[in-house]
Design an enzyme around this catalytic site. Structure first.
Site, PDB file in Angstrom:
ATOM      1  CG  HIS A 483      43.587  11.779  64.331  1.00  0.00           C
ATOM      2  ND1 HIS A 483      42.304  11.423  64.029  1.00  0.00           N
ATOM      3  CD2 HIS A 483      44.000  12.620  63.366  1.00  0.00           C
ATOM      4  CE1 HIS A 483      41.944  12.059  62.923  1.00  0.00           C
ATOM      5  NE2 HIS A 483      42.947  12.797  62.507  1.00  0.00           N
ATOM      6  NE  ARG A 590      45.614  13.726  59.166  1.00  0.00           N
ATOM      7  CZ  ARG A 590      46.421  12.884  58.512  1.00  0.00           C
ATOM      8  NH1 ARG A 590      47.715  13.034  58.578  1.00  0.00           N
ATOM      9  NH2 ARG A 590      45.903  11.905  57.792  1.00  0.00           N
ATOM     10  NE  ARG A 626      42.357  17.785  57.173  1.00  0.00           N
ATOM     11  CZ  ARG A 626      42.418  16.508  57.554  1.00  0.00           C
ATOM     12  NH1 ARG A 626      42.132  15.558  56.679  1.00  0.00           N
ATOM     13  NH2 ARG A 626      42.764  16.177  58.773  1.00  0.00           N
ATOM     14  CD  GLU A 720      38.707  13.296  53.668  1.00  0.00           C
ATOM     15  OE1 GLU A 720      39.366  12.723  54.524  1.00  0.00           O
ATOM     16  OE2 GLU A 720      38.169  14.420  53.842  1.00  0.00           O
ATOM     17  CG  ASN A 743      43.888   7.638  56.224  1.00  0.00           C
ATOM     18  OD1 ASN A 743      44.534   6.777  55.644  1.00  0.00           O
ATOM     19  ND2 ASN A 743      44.444   8.678  56.809  1.00  0.00           N
ATOM     20  CG  ASP A 744      37.885   9.933  56.614  1.00  0.00           C
ATOM     21  OD1 ASP A 744      37.393   9.180  57.470  1.00  0.00           O
ATOM     22  OD2 ASP A 744      38.447  10.997  56.887  1.00  0.00           O
ATOM     23  NE  ARG A 754      40.426   7.392  59.986  1.00  0.00           N
ATOM     24  CZ  ARG A 754      40.878   8.535  59.492  1.00  0.00           C
ATOM     25  NH1 ARG A 754      40.128   9.237  58.648  1.00  0.00           N
ATOM     26  NH2 ARG A 754      42.046   8.996  59.801  1.00  0.00           N
ATOM     27  CB  CYS A 791      46.966  13.834  51.440  1.00  0.00           C
ATOM     28  SG  CYS A 791      45.209  14.085  51.679  1.00  0.00           S
TER      29      CYS A 791
HETATM   30  C1  PEP Z   1      42.158  10.724  54.986  1.00  0.00           C
HETATM   31  O1  PEP Z   1      40.998  10.553  55.362  1.00  0.00           O
HETATM   32  O2  PEP Z   1      42.782   9.938  54.259  1.00  0.00           O
HETATM   33  C2  PEP Z   1      42.886  11.922  55.424  1.00  0.00           C
HETATM   34  C3  PEP Z   1      44.046  12.251  54.907  1.00  0.00           C
HETATM   35  O3  PEP Z   1      42.314  12.645  56.423  1.00  0.00           O
HETATM   36  P1  PEP Z   1      42.341  12.197  57.991  1.00  0.00           P
HETATM   37  O4  PEP Z   1      43.176  10.956  58.094  1.00  0.00           O
HETATM   38  O5  PEP Z   1      42.920  13.340  58.739  1.00  0.00           O
HETATM   39  O6  PEP Z   1      40.894  11.971  58.268  1.00  0.00           O
HETATM   40 MG    MG Z   2      39.941  12.206  56.327  1.00  0.00          MG
END
Ligand code: PEP
Ligand code: MG
Length: 861
Positions: A483, A590, A626, A720, A743-744, A754, A791
Site C-alpha cells: 500500500h 480503495r 470498492r 483476484e 496485484n492479488d 506480494r 484495476c
Molecule cells: C489488486 O489486488 O490488484 C487490487 C486492485 O486491489 P489491492 O491492490 O487494493 O489489493
Molecule cells: Mg486486491
C-alpha cells in the site's frame, strides 16, 4: 480504607456465587462477588474505572475501579470456547469507562444455546479487598446497587502488578524454573487461571509465569488471562524463596494435567525437568545485525538492483530512514550514568512526539499511541533493572523494548500486533536519541529533491510528506504492490523496492539516480549519468505536459476502438488531480484508506460525505466504489479478527464484510445515498464464488428498499482469486461487471506473497499463467456481455496495457500520475497488433519473455 458500591452489570436474577455451575467460581477460586442469570443482552460497567483487559474471546473483561479493586465480569459458563462468536465488545483495553457504560453485548439465543449456562459472574480478583452486602436472590436491574467492595490503599495492590523476581541468570539461593507446554484449547482463561493462582498462592515467595517473553504474576487471575496464551504456548514457571522447587513442580504438574480443562492430544512436548536457577537470555544478534560492509564513499560508483515498483526516474540526494541496526555495547558505565542518559533520551522523544502531534494534528493519534507506550511502567522498569545490573542504557532499552514488542506481536489480537510495530519504531527512536541523533518522526521535514532510502516506508509516513520535497523512494525490503507503493504511485514518485541490505551502505546526502523503469539505484553516478538522467526526466516531464493537453479527450485506439481509462483513487484529494490527468471515471476507490488510522469505523454520514465529495469532484463521471478490503495485511484496530497463520489466505475482503455485516451495510447505505443516483457502482473485493456476491446483492437490495431508493445500482466482482477467474462465466451471472485485481491475482496464481522481498523480483503480472487467467475471465464474461476492467497495478504498466487490451479488457483503471501518458500511448495502438502479441504472450514461458515480446512490438513507449 475506602468502600465503593458496584452496580449490577446486567439485568436478571441475582444469585450467590456459590450457586454458579462452575467450581472455580463457586468455590471462590477466581475471586469474591456474586452472579446474575441475565435477562438482557448487555454487560455494563459496574463502576467508574479503566478497562484492564477484554478477553480475546470477548466473553469476559476486567475493570479497575479508582480504589484499585479489579472487577472481573465473566459472561456465562464455558463461553471461552465460542471464540468470540455471539459477543461484541464495545470497549478496548485501557479505555476509561463510567458506571453503566456498555462493555460487551451478546446474542442471548446463540450464547444460551451453545454455552453450559448464561449465568454471569462479577468478582473482585485482587487481594486486599473484601466484598459484602451482595444483593442476591432477587430480580435486579442493571445499574442498581449490587454489592460493596472495601479496601484499597497499600493493601490493594493491583492483581497484575509485576512480580518481582531476580533477573534471569542471577542465581539466588532458592529459585527454580521449568518450561511446560500449554495443552488446553483456550489458553489460560478464567477457570484454569484461577486453578493456577490457587497453587501459586500456596507459596510464600514470588511466582511468575513467562510466556513469549512476557511475565505475569502467577498469583493474579487478571495477569494470567492478560498473557493472551493459546494452545501450544510454552509457559515458563519461575519461583523464588524456600520451597521454590516444590511449587514449580506442582504448578508444572497442574498445567500438564490441563488445569481442569480437557487436554488437547498432541499439543506440545512434555515438560523438561525443573532446573535450578534460570539462565540469562542474551539478546542474540538478529539477521538484521549481520555485517553488511562500510558505507559507500564519494567516488565509489555502485549500481544496486531491486524491483520495479513505480516507473519513472529521479535524481536527488539521499535521506536515510533506516531503522537503526548498529550493535549496542552491553556493558554500561554504571547506573548513575546510564539511568539519567535513558531518562533524558526518553524526555527528548516525548517532547518530539508532542511537537509532532501539534504540527500534524491529523496524525495525532499515532503520536499519542507512541506516548502511551513510552509511559508503560513495565517497559521502563525492565530497562532500569538491567541498568541496575550494569548494562548500558542502549542495551537495556533495546532488550526491554524487543521483549515487549515480541510479546505483543505474538498476541492473537491484531490491535496488539500493531502496537508491536510502534514499539519497534520507538526502540529505534530512543537508540537514535541516546546516540545524540535528532529524533526523526515521519518524512515531514525533508529537504527538496530528497530520495528516501529506508527498510520499508509506511503509508502513514507518505501521507504526511509536503508536495515537491520527495523525488523518489528506494526500499531495502517491501514488495511492488504494497500500500505504500500504491500511495507512492499516486504521488508519481519513482520507486524501487527489494534493493536488499546493501542499500543501507548509501550515506546521507549521496547523489543518486533512482530508476523505476529498470528497478535500479545508481549511487555516486558519474556527472555524465546525472545530467543524462536530468535531461531524460525533463524530456519526460515535457512529454507529459504535452500529453496532458489532450488528456481530457476520450480515449480511442488508432483504429477507433474505445478503451476507457479510469483512475484508482484513495481519498477525496486524489479526485480533482486525476480528472486533470484525463481520468474518465474512477475504476477503483480503495475505501480502506478512510477506515485505517482511526480508533473507530467511520459513520455512515462520514462515509457518505466522502463519497459524495469524490463523486462531485469527478464531475458526473462514473465512480466505482470498492467495499472495504481489510483483514490480511490491513488490520483495523477496532475490528478484532482472529489471529491467522496465513492471513492473506484468510479473512480478507468480502469475507470480512460478510462476517461483519453491520460494517458492510453501513458502507452500502452511504454509497446508495450519493447523488445523482447512477453515478456510483459498487465493487466487491476478493470474490471467490457467486454466492458471496449474491449475499452482498441481497444486502444492497434490502438497504435500497429501506432508504426508499428505486434506482438499481450496478454491482461488480473483483477478480483476484484464481477460482473466480476460472469460473468467470458463473460469477458473471451474479455480477454486472468484472474488474481484475492483478496485484492479488498475481500473488495467488504465482504463490508469491506480494509483500515478500525475496520473491518480489519474480512477482510479475505478465507471467503467462496470469495472462491465461485474464483471457479466461474475458471469455467467461463475454457470454453474458459483461465488461471486464483491470484495476490492479498492471493497468498502469505501459508494457502490460497493450497486452490487456489484446486479451479483451476494455477499461484500464490506473494510478492518476500515468493517465495522460497512458492515453497518449493507447491512441497509437491498433487492436489487431495487440491481439497478435497477446496470443504470442500466452504461449511464452516466462514474464521476461512476455516483456521482451512487448518491447519488440512497441519499442517507442
Ligand atoms: C489488486 O489486488 O490488484 C487490487 C486492485 O486491489 P489491492 O491492490 O487494493 O489489493
Ligand atoms: Mg486486491
Amino acid at each position: 480504607m475506602t468502600a465503593i458500591t458496584l452496580a449490577a452489570p446486567l439485568s436478571g436474577w441475582a444469585m450467590p456465587l456459590q450457586e454458579v455451575p462452575d467450581p472455580a467460581f463457586s468455590q471462590g477460586l477466581v475471586g469474591v462477588g456474586m452472579a446474575i442469570d441475565p435477562t438482557a443482552n448487555e454487560l455494563r460497567s459496574p463502576c467508574d474505572g479503566v478497562v484492564l483487559s477484554v478477553h480475546r474471546a470477548r466473553h469476559a473483561c476486567t475493570v479497575r475501579a479508582a480504589s484499585g479493586a479489579e472487577v472481573l465480569l465473566h459472561l456465562g459458563v464455558d463461553t471461552v470456547g465460542l471464540k468470540g462468536e455471539g459477543f461484541t465488545a464495545h470497549v478496548q483495553d485501557g479505555q476509561a469507562v463510567k458506571v453503566g457504560d456498555p462493555l460487551i453485548s451478546f446474542d442471548m439465543d446463540l450464547v444460551g444455546s451453545r454455552a453450559q449456562s448464561l449465568v454471569s459472574m462479577m468478582v473482585v480478583v485482587n487481594d486486599g479487598f473484601t466484598v459484602d452486602g451482595q444483593s442476591v436472590n432477587r430480580e435486579i436491574a442493571a445499574g442498581e446497587p449490587a454489592m460493596t467492595v472495601s479496601g484499597g490503599g497499600a493493601a490493594g495492590a493491583p492483581a497484575d502488578a509485576a512480580v518481582v523476581l531476580s533477573s534471569p541468570g542471577a542465581a539466588t539461593a532458592e529459585s527454580a524454573q521449568c518450561t511446560v507446554p500449554l495443552r488446553i484449547a483456550h489458553g489460560l482463561h478464567a477457570r484454569p487461571a484461577a486453578a493456577l493462582v490457587a497453587a501459586a498462592k500456596a507459596h510464600s515467595g514470588p511466582v511468575a509465569i513467562q510466556c513469549r517473553g512476557r511475565n505475569a504474576n502467577a498469583k493474579s487471575v487478571v495477569a494470567l488471562m492478560g498473557l493472551g496464551t493459546v494452545l501450544g504456548d510454552e509457559l515458563t514457571v519461575r519461583a523464588e524463596g524456600p520451597g521454590a522447587r516444590g511449587v514449580v513442580e506442582s504448578i508444572v504438574a497442574l498445567i500438564d494435567s490441563g488445569l481442569g480443562d480437557p487436554l488437547v492430544e498432541g499439543a506440545g512436548a512434555p515438560p523438561a525437568h525443573p532446573a535450578t536457577a534460570a539462565t540469562a537470555a542474551p539478546v542474540a544478534p538478529t539477521a538484521a545485525e549481520e555485517e553488511i560492509g562500510p558505507p559507500f564513499t564519494a567516488g565509489e560508483e555502485v549500481l544496486l538492483k531491486g524491483t520495479i515498483a513505480v516507473p519513472g526516474q529521479a535524481v536527488g540526494s539521499v535521506v536515510r530512514r533506516f531503522r537503526r541496526v548498529a550493535r549496542v555495547e552491553e556493558q554500561g558505565a554504571g547506573a548513575a550514568v546510564e539511568e539519567p542518559r535513558l531518562r533524558q533520551a526518553l524526555d527528548r522523544i516525548v517532547a518530539g512526539l508532542t511537537d509532532s502531534a501539534q504540527r500534524m494534528p491529523e496524525h495525532a493519534a499515532i503520536f499519542q499511541a507512541h506516548r502511551e507506550l513510552l509511559d508503560d511502567p513495565e517497559l521502563l522498569d525492565g530497562a532500569l533493572a538491567d541498568i541496575g545490573a550494569g548494562k548500558s542504557a542502549e542495551w537495556a532499552w533495546q532488550r526491554a523494548a524487543r521483549q515487549q514488542a515480541d510479546t505483543l506481536a505474538a498476541l492473537p489480537d491484531p490491535r496488539m500486533a500493531e502496537r508491536a510495530a510502534d514499539l519497534r519504531d520507538l526502540e529505534q527512536q530512543v537508540l537514535a536519541a541516546l546516540s545524540g541523533e535528532a529524533p526523526s518522526v515521519g518524512l515531514a521535514g525533508l529537504p527538496e529533491g530528497s530520495i528516501v532510502l529506508a527498510d520499508e516506508i509506511l503509508p502513514s509516513e507518505l501521507a504526511g510528506v509536503p508536495a515537491g520535497r520527495l523525488a523518489g523512494i528506494g526500499m531495502a525490503h517491501g514488495g511492488p504492490t504494497s500500500h505504500a507503493v500504491i500511495l507512492a504511485a499516486a504521488l508519481g514518485l519513482p520507486t524501487v523496492v527489494a534493493l536488499g541490505r546493501q542499500a543501507e551502505r548509501v550515506p546521507d546526502g549521496a547523489p543518486v539516480v533512482i530508476d523505476g523503469n529498470r528497478g535500479e539505484l545508481h549511487v555516486f553516478p558519474p556527472d555524465a549519468a546525472l545530467s543524462a538522467t536530468r535531461n531524460a526526466v525533463a524530456a519526460r516531464a515535457a512529454r507529459r505536459e504535452e500529453n496532458r493537453r489532450t488528456a481530457g479527450e476520450v480515449c480511442r485506439m488508432a483504429d477507433g476502438t474505445r478503451i476507457e481509462v479510469f483512475a484508482n483513487l484513495g481519498r477525496v484529494g486524489d479526485a480533482a488531480p486525476a480528472v486533470a490527468e484525463g481520468a474518465e471515471g474512477c475504476g477503483l476507490l480503495r475505501t480502506e484508506f478512510l477506515f485505517l488510522e482511526r480508533q473507530s469505523a467511520p459513520t455512515e454520514e462520514e462515509q457518505y460525505q466522502q463519497y459524495q465529495q469524490i463523486a462531485d469532484a469527478m464531475g458526473g463521471r462514473p465512480v466505482i466504489i470498492r467495499t472495504l478490503d481489510v483483514g490480511g495485511d490491513k488490520p483495523l484496530s477496532y475490528l478484532p479478527l482472529p489471529k491467522e497463520e496465513n492471513p492473506v489466505l484468510g479473512l480478507r475482503g468480502v469475507r470480512v464484510g460478510l462476517r461483519e455485516p453491520g460494517l458492510l451495510r453501513t458502507q452500502i447505505r452511504a454509497i446508495l445515498r450519493v447523488r445523482p443516483a447512477g453515478v456510483c457502482r459498487i465493487m466487491v473485493p476478493m470474490i471467490t464464488s457467486p454466492s458471496e456476491l449474491q449475499a452482498v446483492r441481497a444486502m444492497v437490495d434490502e438497504e435500497r428498499a429501506a432508504l426508499g431508493r428505486p434506482e438499481p445500482i450496478e454491482l461488480g466482482a473483483m477478480i483476484e482469486v484464481p477460482a473466480a477467474a476460472l469460473t468467470a462465466d458463473r460469477i458473471s451471472v451474479a455480477a454486472d461487471f468484472l474488474s481484475i485485481g492483478t496485484n492479488d491475482l498475481t500473488q495467488y496464481v504465482l504463490a508469491m506473497d506480494r509483500g515478500n522481498p525475496h520473491v518480489a523480483a519474480q512477482l510479475d503480472a505478465l507471467h503467462p499463467g496470469v495472462l491465461r487467467l485474464i483471457r479466461q475471465t474475458v471469455a467467461g464474461a463475454a457470454g453474458l456481455g459483461r465488461m471486464v476492467a483491470v484495476c490492479g497495478g498492471s493497468a498502469s504498466d505501459p508494457m502490460a496495457a497493450p497486452l490487456l487490451i489484446g486479451l479483451g479488457v476494455t477499461e484500464l483503471s490506473a494510478t492518476p500520475a500515468v493517465i495522460a501518458d497512458l492515453k497518449a500511448f493507447i491512441r497509437t495502438l491498433r487492436l489487431e497488433d495487440c491481439r497478435r502479441v497477446a496470443e504470442q504472450a500466452l504461449a511464452a514461458d516466462s514474464a521476461d519473455e512476455v516483456r521482451r515480446l512487448a518491447a519488440e512490438a512497441w519499442p517507442a513507449r
